[in-house]
Write a protein that holds these residues in place. Structure first.
Motif, PDB file in Angstrom:
ATOM      1  N   VAL A 208       0.859  -1.187   0.000  1.00 38.04           N
ATOM      2  CA  VAL A 208       0.000   0.000   0.000  1.00 38.04           C
ATOM      3  C   VAL A 208       0.894   1.235   0.000  1.00 38.04           C
ATOM      4  N   LEU A 209       0.646   2.145  -0.921  1.00 40.51           N
ATOM      5  CA  LEU A 209       1.475   3.338  -1.050  1.00 40.51           C
ATOM      6  C   LEU A 209       1.517   4.114   0.265  1.00 40.51           C
ATOM      7  N   GLY A 210       2.749   4.355   0.747  1.00 42.36           N
ATOM      8  CA  GLY A 210       2.938   5.129   1.966  1.00 42.36           C
ATOM      9  C   GLY A 210       2.731   4.356   3.242  1.00 42.36           C
ATOM     10  N   LYS A 211       2.416   3.058   3.132  1.00 34.91           N
ATOM     11  CA  LYS A 211       2.117   2.265   4.328  1.00 34.91           C
ATOM     12  C   LYS A 211       2.774   0.889   4.277  1.00 34.91           C
ATOM     13  N   VAL A 212       3.984   0.841   3.738  1.00 35.92           N
ATOM     14  CA  VAL A 212       4.646  -0.448   3.601  1.00 35.92           C
ATOM     15  C   VAL A 212       4.904  -1.086   4.972  1.00 35.92           C
ATOM     16  N   ASP A 213       4.594  -2.380   5.080  1.00 35.94           N
ATOM     17  CA  ASP A 213       4.948  -3.167   6.268  1.00 35.94           C
ATOM     18  C   ASP A 213       6.308  -3.781   5.968  1.00 35.94           C
ATOM     19  N   ALA A 214       7.359  -3.018   6.237  1.00 38.10           N
ATOM     20  CA  ALA A 214       8.702  -3.383   5.780  1.00 38.10           C
ATOM     21  C   ALA A 214       9.155  -4.720   6.341  1.00 38.10           C
ATOM     22  N   GLY A 215       8.824  -5.022   7.595  1.00 40.51           N
ATOM     23  CA  GLY A 215       9.257  -6.279   8.198  1.00 40.51           C
ATOM     24  C   GLY A 215       8.724  -7.491   7.460  1.00 40.51           C
ATOM     25  N   SER A 216       7.429  -7.501   7.180  1.00 43.85           N
ATOM     26  CA  SER A 216       6.827  -8.652   6.498  1.00 43.85           C
ATOM     27  C   SER A 216       7.279  -8.728   5.041  1.00 43.85           C
ATOM     28  N   VAL A 217       7.460  -7.572   4.402  1.00 43.42           N
ATOM     29  CA  VAL A 217       7.915  -7.567   3.008  1.00 43.42           C
ATOM     30  C   VAL A 217       9.322  -8.137   2.906  1.00 43.42           C
ATOM     31  N   VAL A 218      10.212  -7.672   3.769  1.00 47.52           N
ATOM     32  CA  VAL A 218      11.606  -8.157   3.739  1.00 47.52           C
ATOM     33  C   VAL A 218      11.653  -9.646   4.049  1.00 47.52           C
ATOM     34  N   GLN A 219      10.835 -10.086   4.997  1.00 46.62           N
ATOM     35  CA  GLN A 219      10.820 -11.511   5.332  1.00 46.62           C
ATOM     36  C   GLN A 219      10.332 -12.352   4.159  1.00 46.62           C
ATOM     37  N   ALA A 220       9.290 -11.869   3.477  1.00 48.64           N
ATOM     38  CA  ALA A 220       8.763 -12.600   2.325  1.00 48.64           C
ATOM     39  C   ALA A 220       9.789 -12.684   1.202  1.00 48.64           C
ATOM     40  N   LEU A 221      10.515 -11.606   0.991  1.00 54.76           N
ATOM     41  CA  LEU A 221      11.557 -11.608  -0.037  1.00 54.76           C
ATOM     42  C   LEU A 221      12.673 -12.575   0.336  1.00 54.76           C
ATOM     43  N   ALA A 222      13.075 -12.559   1.586  1.00 54.24           N
ATOM     44  CA  ALA A 222      14.151 -13.462   2.041  1.00 54.24           C
ATOM     45  C   ALA A 222      13.717 -14.918   1.904  1.00 54.24           C
ATOM     46  N   ASP A 223      12.468 -15.210   2.246  1.00 58.15           N
ATOM     47  CA  ASP A 223      11.963 -16.591   2.169  1.00 58.15           C
ATOM     48  C   ASP A 223      11.958 -17.108   0.737  1.00 58.15           C
ATOM     49  N   ALA A 224      11.773 -16.214  -0.236  1.00 55.01           N
ATOM     50  CA  ALA A 224      11.728 -16.629  -1.645  1.00 55.01           C
ATOM     51  C   ALA A 224      13.113 -16.943  -2.202  1.00 55.01           C
ATOM     52  N   LYS A 225      14.154 -16.538  -1.482  1.00 52.96           N
ATOM     53  CA  LYS A 225      15.543 -16.793  -1.888  1.00 52.96           C
ATOM     54  C   LYS A 225      15.831 -16.364  -3.341  1.00 52.96           C
ATOM     55  N   PRO A 226      15.585 -15.111  -3.667  1.00 52.95           N
ATOM     56  CA  PRO A 226      15.859 -14.645  -5.043  1.00 52.95           C
ATOM     57  C   PRO A 226      17.355 -14.426  -5.265  1.00 52.95           C
ATOM     58  N   ASP A 227      17.754 -14.450  -6.520  1.00 53.87           N
ATOM     59  CA  ASP A 227      19.124 -14.082  -6.873  1.00 53.87           C
ATOM     60  C   ASP A 227      19.273 -12.553  -6.903  1.00 53.87           C
ATOM     61  N   ALA A 228      18.161 -11.862  -7.213  1.00 53.45           N
ATOM     62  CA  ALA A 228      18.200 -10.405  -7.342  1.00 53.45           C
ATOM     63  C   ALA A 228      16.812  -9.849  -7.058  1.00 53.45           C
ATOM     64  N   ILE A 229      16.768  -8.549  -6.787  1.00 56.28           N
ATOM     65  CA  ILE A 229      15.511  -7.871  -6.445  1.00 56.28           C
ATOM     66  C   ILE A 229      15.317  -6.676  -7.364  1.00 56.28           C
ATOM     67  N   PHE A 230      14.078  -6.525  -7.858  1.00 55.72           N
ATOM     68  CA  PHE A 230      13.699  -5.318  -8.588  1.00 55.72           C
ATOM     69  C   PHE A 230      12.764  -4.525  -7.690  1.00 55.72           C
ATOM     70  N   ASN A 231      13.180  -3.304  -7.327  1.00 54.18           N
ATOM     71  CA  ASN A 231      12.434  -2.479  -6.379  1.00 54.18           C
ATOM     72  C   ASN A 231      11.880  -1.217  -7.041  1.00 54.18           C
ATOM     73  N   VAL A 232      10.619  -0.895  -6.702  1.00 53.42           N
ATOM     74  CA  VAL A 232       9.990   0.306  -7.233  1.00 53.42           C
ATOM     75  C   VAL A 232       9.508   1.221  -6.097  1.00 53.42           C
ATOM     76  N   LEU A 233       9.780   0.873  -4.849  1.00 51.49           N
ATOM     77  CA  LEU A 233       9.373   1.707  -3.723  1.00 51.49           C
ATOM     78  C   LEU A 233      10.140   3.027  -3.732  1.00 51.49           C
TER      79      LEU A 233
END
Length: 404
Positions: A208-233
């Motif tokens: 949600v614009l202006g209301k990012v839940d950074a903790g849950s987002v970072v955890q979800a990204l880490a759990d997915a084990k990506p090689d790279a991240i594309f960010n638009v925030l």
């Protein structure tokens, strides 16, 4: 001119009309050109306070040089509360009450689209300075709307070139869940898939614009084990994401490609938290030494005792474009302005730009480089300017996308 009682009636009438005409001409010559500017000043101050300064600097320069066609520019700004409904209400008020000659502005893509539709309905000239959505000049484009900044398509295309060089297969995506974020990710996925068919997108975090839940987002990204991240925030969402990602080690030994993150207004906030090595679009304000930029930088610093930000460049170039367009048109008549802007060439702090006739998009480009934390402050390094004209679709493609 003296009119006596003995002057024939016809002559006296003609003389009166002539005097009235001269009076009207004098009043018109002494008048002003009113620019009605609408933006999310309270909602996005980091970008829009420097942006307003850039506009005011340009207005001062134009007026000191004699104005445009003998008239001074007057800037009338209003806040849209980052709300499309309020945007339209304010636009109507500017036209009806303030009698503005043109409309300009917009920061968020949804408010920009509201102004685009308003301009079409009212047949009124609108220069979109900041909104980045592709729809503004393509699928929802219209004769009355022109857009200055390089769009999501353009900036993402520049970054895809760099992303492909990384040769990473598994990508995670994080973006604000509204038009700007959605269109950025759609372009990134399509271009990456076309050039690297085996690419995988292992997770998408739409916030949600202006209301990012950074903790849950970072955890979800880490759990997915990506090689790279594309960010638009961006803005406060970017700051929260970076802080949480740094704390949890999300970016360690992992490439990040990020739109807008190299802009000074966001690096000013990140400061010592600026991550190293991110590939970004941005603005190397302190190291850029081109003649056009130096003249702008020196004038801005002399007036405000501060350095410009990306918003400053956008605001300044927007006003300069309006001044040149009105000068070329010879008036603020909408049809004349549209004709004047199609193919108009303007010198911006980033160099020469052209306003394209086929889609009303300017060819302003962006700097692509890497983030580096230097003495507790983020800088854009190893950068190169990507000319916007090289990242725009062909005339044939535009014809297919744009309403006839």
């Amino acid at each position: 001119m003296r009119i006596s009682a003995r002057t024939p009636l016809l002559s006296r009438t003609a003389s009166a009309l002539l005097l009235a005409g001269l009076g009207a001409s004098a009043a018109q010559a002494a008048g002003v050109i009113k620019i009605g500017e609408i933006n999310s000043y309270k909602n996005q101050p980091a970008f829009l306070e420097p942006y307003k300064r850039g506009m005011e600097l340009a207005v001062d320069e134009v007026n000191r040089a004699g104005g445009v066609n003998g008239k001074k520019l007057e800037l009338i700004t209003r806040d849209d509360n980052a709300n499309p409904g309020d945007t339209v209400r304010v636009a109507e008020e500017l036209i009806a009450r303030e009698k503005v000659d043109v409309l300009a502005g917009g920061f968020l893509s949804n408010t920009g689209m509201a102004l685009t539709d308003f301009a079409k309905q009212r047949k009124f000239f609108y220069l979109a300075t900041e909104p980045l959505t592709d729809k503004m000049v393509w699928s929802n484009g219209n004769a009355y709307t022109f857009r200055l900044r390089p769009s999501t398509y353009m900036q993402v295309s520049m970054l895809v070139e760099e992303a492909l060089k990384l040769k990473k297969k598994r990508w995670a995506l994080v973006y604000p869940n509204y038009e700007y974020g959605q269109s950025s990710v759609a372009t990134f996925k399509a271009k990456m898939k076309a050039a690297q068919p085996d690419v995988e997108f292992v997770t998408e975090q739409a916030t949600v614009l202006g209301k990012v839940d950074a903790g849950s987002v970072v955890q979800a990204l880490a759990d997915a084990k990506p090689d790279a991240i594309f960010n638009v925030l961006f803005a406060t969402d970017l700051t929260k994401f970076v802080r949480e990602g740094n704390t949890r080690g999300l970016f360690k030994d992992r490439n990040v490609v990020s739109v807008l993150s190299g802009e000074p207004e966001y690096l000013d906030t990140l400061k010592a938290e600026t991550p190293n090595g991110w590939i970004v679009t941005g603005y190397p304000v302190h190291s850029l030494k081109t003649p056009e930029h130096k003249a702008f930088f020196d004038a801005y610093q002399a007036k405000y005792k501060d350095y410009p930000r990306q918003g400053s460049v956008v605001g300044y170039a927007g006003i300069k474009s309006l001044a040149e367009g009105i000068k070329k048109a010879g008036s603020t008549d909408t049809d004349a302005l549209i004709k004047a802007f199609e193919g108009l060439q303007v010198v911006s702090p980033f160099g020469p730009i052209t306003w394209r006739a086929q889609d009303h998009q300017s060819t302003m480009g962006a700097y692509v480089g890497k983030l580096k934390n230097v003495g507790g402050k983020g800088e854009l390094v190893d950068y190169v300017y990507r000319d916007g004209k090289d990242y725009l679709p062909s005339d044939e493609e535009v014809r297919k996308m744009r309403p006839q």
